[in-house]
Design a protein around this motif. Structure first.
Motif, short mmCIF file in Angstrom:
data_model
loop_
_atom_site.label_atom_id
_atom_site.label_comp_id
_atom_site.label_asym_id
_atom_site.label_seq_id
_atom_site.Cartn_x
_atom_site.Cartn_y
_atom_site.Cartn_z
N PRO A 74 0.87 -1.02 -0.05
CA PRO A 74 0.10 -0.03 0.21
C PRO A 74 0.87 1.31 0.22
CG PRO A 74 -0.97 -1.71 1.43
CD PRO A 74 0.41 -1.90 0.99
N ARG A 75 1.92 1.23 0.93
CA ARG A 75 2.81 2.43 0.68
C ARG A 75 3.46 2.48 -0.63
NH1 ARG A 75 6.51 1.91 6.14
NH2 ARG A 75 6.90 3.80 5.42
N ALA A 76 3.88 1.37 -1.34
CA ALA A 76 4.54 1.82 -2.56
C ALA A 76 3.48 2.36 -3.63
CB ALA A 76 5.03 0.48 -3.00
N GLU A 77 2.28 1.86 -3.38
CA GLU A 77 1.50 2.44 -4.42
C GLU A 77 0.92 3.97 -4.13
OE1 GLU A 77 -0.13 0.98 -7.48
OE2 GLU A 77 1.66 -0.15 -6.96
N ALA A 78 1.09 3.92 -2.92
CA ALA A 78 0.41 5.48 -2.60
C ALA A 78 1.83 6.46 -3.02
CB ALA A 78 0.28 5.81 -1.32
N ALA A 79 3.16 5.99 -2.69
CA ALA A 79 4.22 6.74 -3.40
C ALA A 79 4.16 6.86 -4.74
CB ALA A 79 5.51 6.40 -2.60
N ARG A 80 3.88 5.91 -5.33
CA ARG A 80 3.85 5.97 -7.12
C ARG A 80 2.98 6.92 -7.46
NH1 ARG A 80 0.69 3.97 -11.08
NH2 ARG A 80 -0.42 2.90 -9.55
N LYS A 81 1.88 7.21 -7.02
CA LYS A 81 0.94 7.91 -7.39
C LYS A 81 1.19 9.41 -7.06
CE LYS A 81 -3.00 4.54 -7.19
NZ LYS A 81 -4.06 4.27 -6.60
N LYS A 82 1.87 9.52 -5.84
CA LYS A 82 2.15 10.90 -5.50
C LYS A 82 3.46 11.46 -6.19
CE LYS A 82 3.00 13.37 -1.29
NZ LYS A 82 3.45 13.53 0.19
N ALA A 83 4.35 10.59 -6.49
CA ALA A 83 5.78 10.92 -7.12
C ALA A 83 5.25 11.15 -8.65
CB ALA A 83 6.88 9.83 -6.82
N GLY A 84 4.47 10.55 -9.22
CA GLY A 84 4.05 10.82 -10.77
C GLY A 84 5.05 9.76 -11.63
N VAL A 85 5.43 8.70 -10.69
CA VAL A 85 6.26 7.67 -11.68
C VAL A 85 5.31 6.50 -11.97
CG1 VAL A 85 8.53 8.37 -10.52
CG2 VAL A 85 7.05 6.65 -9.55
N ASP A 86 5.86 5.70 -12.77
CA ASP A 86 4.88 4.53 -13.32
C ASP A 86 4.94 3.11 -12.33
OD1 ASP A 86 3.97 5.87 -15.50
OD2 ASP A 86 5.88 5.57 -16.60
N PHE A 87 6.05 3.29 -11.58
CA PHE A 87 5.95 2.01 -10.63
C PHE A 87 7.26 2.23 -9.45
CE2 PHE A 87 9.15 1.25 -13.92
CZ PHE A 87 10.22 0.85 -13.47
N VAL A 88 6.77 1.76 -8.43
CA VAL A 88 7.68 1.75 -7.31
C VAL A 88 7.71 0.12 -6.87
CG1 VAL A 88 8.27 2.21 -4.95
CG2 VAL A 88 7.34 4.01 -6.46
N VAL A 89 8.94 -0.49 -6.94
CA VAL A 89 9.01 -1.84 -6.72
C VAL A 89 10.15 -1.99 -5.48
CG1 VAL A 89 9.59 -4.22 -7.45
CG2 VAL A 89 8.88 -2.54 -9.18
N VAL A 90 9.73 -2.88 -4.58
CA VAL A 90 10.66 -3.17 -3.47
C VAL A 90 10.92 -4.71 -3.58
CG1 VAL A 90 11.08 -3.28 -0.82
CG2 VAL A 90 9.72 -1.38 -1.85
N THR A 91 12.43 -5.01 -3.41
CA THR A 91 12.80 -6.25 -3.44
C THR A 91 13.49 -6.64 -2.33
OG1 THR A 91 14.73 -5.81 -4.77
CG2 THR A 91 12.71 -6.17 -6.22
N ASP A 92 13.96 -8.01 -2.03
CA ASP A 92 14.66 -8.39 -1.13
C ASP A 92 16.29 -8.39 -1.88
OD1 ASP A 92 14.78 -10.44 -2.80
OD2 ASP A 92 13.95 -11.87 -1.40
N THR A 93 17.05 -8.76 -1.09
CA THR A 93 18.47 -8.77 -1.63
C THR A 93 18.75 -9.55 -2.73
OG1 THR A 93 19.36 -10.15 0.09
CG2 THR A 93 19.73 -8.02 0.53
N LYS A 94 17.79 -10.49 -2.99
CA LYS A 94 18.14 -11.54 -3.87
C LYS A 94 17.11 -11.03 -5.25
CE LYS A 94 18.74 -15.60 -0.84
NZ LYS A 94 18.06 -16.82 -0.50
N GLY A 95 16.46 -9.94 -5.15
CA GLY A 95 15.72 -9.62 -6.23
C GLY A 95 14.41 -10.00 -6.62
#
Length: 627
Positions: A74-95
């Motif tokens: 939820p936090r990533a989708e909110a940040a995406r819409k607020k920043a005006g980018v097309d995606f915000v993806v969070v991954t672990d250290t293995k991708g």
């Protein structure tokens, strides 16, 4: 509209094309610059969005929780819409993805480079991943590390914008660019139209092809005409001068646009060029030339002024008349050569006639060199070309150090004579001082000849039936002009006529030698050993001018009062005639008493008062004539 076939119309179209190309180039440049700026801006936005989310409070703790996706999605989708980018993806250290705009992509492998980010660096790249709300395609993405309080990388955050969304950053500028280009094109078209109309008036509606053809014709006529043409300005400057005018007046190469008074012309010519008055067929002296001058205004019906002057050299008429006289003399000399060359069938006499007929009308000294085979009446061969015999000389032979008649000359390969024989055409040496091959043949003799005034040479091969017989050399001394290439044609015609006569004489010599050889072969080869007889013989032609026929007379003396005459016909006897042994048709005439004789043919004896005809005796039978 302007006619596209006229000069003005073509210039107008050319300018329109140039303006359109310039506008398109400007638009392309602006678009590329805007796209590059938009891409840079997209990279900055992606980096800022990724770093902001990675450094947000609670992100590192969420990555260590039991269910990171539930907290971070939820936090990533909110940040995406607020920043005006097309995606915000969070991954672990293995991708492995913890967040994505589409939940079904969570848990899959991240598409992009993560190794530099695991080392603590920020990565900016273009990569294609799974679909996103903005669409599918290449994305500009930034990958940044997520560090805990101890500085350890516990995860990664990637934010990005697709390329088509980047283009939206510069597309709003496109109407401005197109509008500016259209305005520039309209202004250029207006200026071009005005300039084209002015050009149309000044070119009188002529097309470029017509203007080029007109200029080419003007240049051709100006430089090909045999009259000098000068054009002067109203201020007295030389505007144009063709080649003939430069030659007649001796103008320098920089005479154009100079004042007429500074050209160094005779005073009469200078005043005539400066004066505005028209002139018709006036004669003026320029150095050693008589010039007929005509002058007219450049614009007879009104205009900016200026004059056109034409110059005609009357001394050239005398030169043309002189050339015609030379041609007439050459024809006369050829006619005379036809009468004088070949009057006899003697090779040496014919060569001398060729040398005599051309001195002094064509040359001052003439030598004729023939092959030895030609002088003997034989067919000439190429092996004998280098060894020729001096056959005839005409001219000042006492002064010039040339080879004498009868000398054998061995020509070196570099001489003009050898070149003429090998190539079958005449050679001209206008200046013998520059003829290295001729000088190397006999340096001492050549040096003396040059000192005495010998300066020019034409050597011409004597050919009959395409067979070289020798060479004829025509020399000129100091008092005569040098030979020119045109002299080769006359020398070739003269040599051709002489070569036919020499070849006829050679063939007669060969036939005459054959006849003489035949006649000599008919004489007895020897005489028998006799104590009581003295035998002599000689050949008497049967008729004057007939070769190969005649009779042989033999006189034998046995005693003081006994004589025997024997006459036989050459055409009736065989070549193997021996004393006392004749062919069957041989006739023997005998007078008075004679010694014993033997003959295998019929014979007749005459004695005073009677004539007896008897059959020939056997070769072994001796018959004594009655006294």
């Amino acid at each position: 509209m302007l006619n596209p076939h006229s000069a003005a119309g073509q210039v107008f179209l050319l300018q329109i094309v140039i303006v359109v190309l310039l506008v398109l180039a400007a638009m392309a440049s602006v678009v590329l610059q805007a796209a590059r700026d938009a891409l840079q801006q997209g990279r900055r936005v992606s980096v800022v969005a990724a770093q902001s989310f990675a450094n947000a409070p609670g992100v590192a703790e969420a990555l260590r929780s039991r269910d990171p996706s539930a907290i971070l999605q939820p936090r990533a989708e909110a940040a995406r819409k607020k920043a005006g980018v097309d995606f915000v993806v969070v991954t672990d250290t293995k991708g492995i993805r913890y967040t994505y705009p589409y939940p079904n992509e969570i848990g899959k492998k991240f598409v992009g480079e993560i190794k530099p980010a695991l080392e603590g660096r920020t990565v900016i790249e273009q990569a294609g991943g799974p679909p996103i709300p903005a669409g599918k395609g290449t994305a500009v993405q930034a990958v940044v590390p997520v560090n805990d309080s101890h500085g350890t990388v516990v995860g990664l955050v990637s934010a990005g914008i697709t390329v088509k969304n980047v283009s939206r950053l510069w597309v709003p500028q496109l109407p401005i660019i197109v509008g500016s280009g259209a305005a520039a094109l309209a202004l250029a078209a207006t200026g071009t139209t005005l300039a084209s109309r002015r050009l149309l008036r000044q070119t009188h509606g002529l097309a470029p092809v017509e203007l080029a053809r007109l200029y080419e014709h003007h240049e051709a006529v100006l430089h090909a005409v045999r009259e000098g043409v000068l054009i002067t300005t109203p201020e007295g400057r030389l505007l144009l001068a063709n080649d003939e005018a430069r030659r007649l007046l001796g103008l320098s190469a920089d005479a154009q646009w100079r004042p007429v008074r500074e050209l160094g012309l005779p005073e009469q010519i200078t005043q005539l060029l400066i004066s505005p008055d028209a002139v018709t067929d006036e004669v003026h002296l320029a150095e050693d030339r008589l010039l007929v001058v005509n002058k007219r205004p450049t614009f007879p019906h009104g205009g900016p002024g200026g004059s056109v002057v034409t110059l005609r050299d009357t001394t050239e008429l005398a030169a043309v008349s002189g050339r015609a006289e030379v041609a007439r003399e050459r024809l006369k000399l050829l006619y005379e050569a036809g009468l004088r060359i070949g009057t006899t069938l003697d090779v040496e006499r014919t060569a001398q006639e060729l040398a005599d007929v051309t001195v002094p009308q064509f040359a001052d000294l003439v030598t004729v060199d023939l092959l030895d085979a030609v002088l003997r009446g034989l067919e000439p061969t190429a092996e004998g070309w280098r060894h020729l015999r001096r056959t005839a000389i005409s001219g000042d032979r006492q002064v010039m150090p040339v080879y004498r008649v009868g000398e054998t000359i061995t020509f070196s390969p570099g001489t003009p004579q050898m070149h003429a024989l090998q190539e079958g055409r005449g050679m001209v040496e206008p200046d013998l001082r520059q003829a290295h091959g001729w000088r190397e043949q006999d340096p001492e003799r050549a040096r003396k000849a040059l000192e005495l005034g010998l300066h020019s040479l034409v050597t011409m091969p004597l050919q009959a039936r395409n067979v070289p017989l020798g060479v004829a050399n025509f020399y000129r001394t100091t008092d005569s002009p040098s030979f020119e290439p045109d002299d080769l044609y006359f020398a070739e015609e003269l040599a051709a006529r002489a070569a036919v006569a020499i070849d006829n004489a050679r063939r007669f010599t060969r036939e005459h030698e054959m006849a003489v050889t035949l006649q000599r072969s008919l004489l007895p080869r020897g005489q028998p050993e006799q104590d009581a007889l003295e035998v002599a013989w000689r050949y008497l032609p049967a008729a004057t001018g007939v070769a190969g026929t005649g009779s042989t007379s033999s006189r034998c003396r046995a005693h003081v009062w006994r004589w025997r005459w024997a006459t036989s016909s050459v055409t009736d006897c065989t070549r193997r005639r021996r004393w006392g042994d004749c062919a069957p048709r041989c006739t023997t005439s005998r007078r008075w008493t004679s010694p014993w004789t033997r003959c295998s043919g019929s014979w007749t004896t005459w004695s005073p008062g009677w004539t007896t005809r008897r059959k020939p005796p056997r070769p072994t039978t001796a018959t004594r004539a009655r006294g």
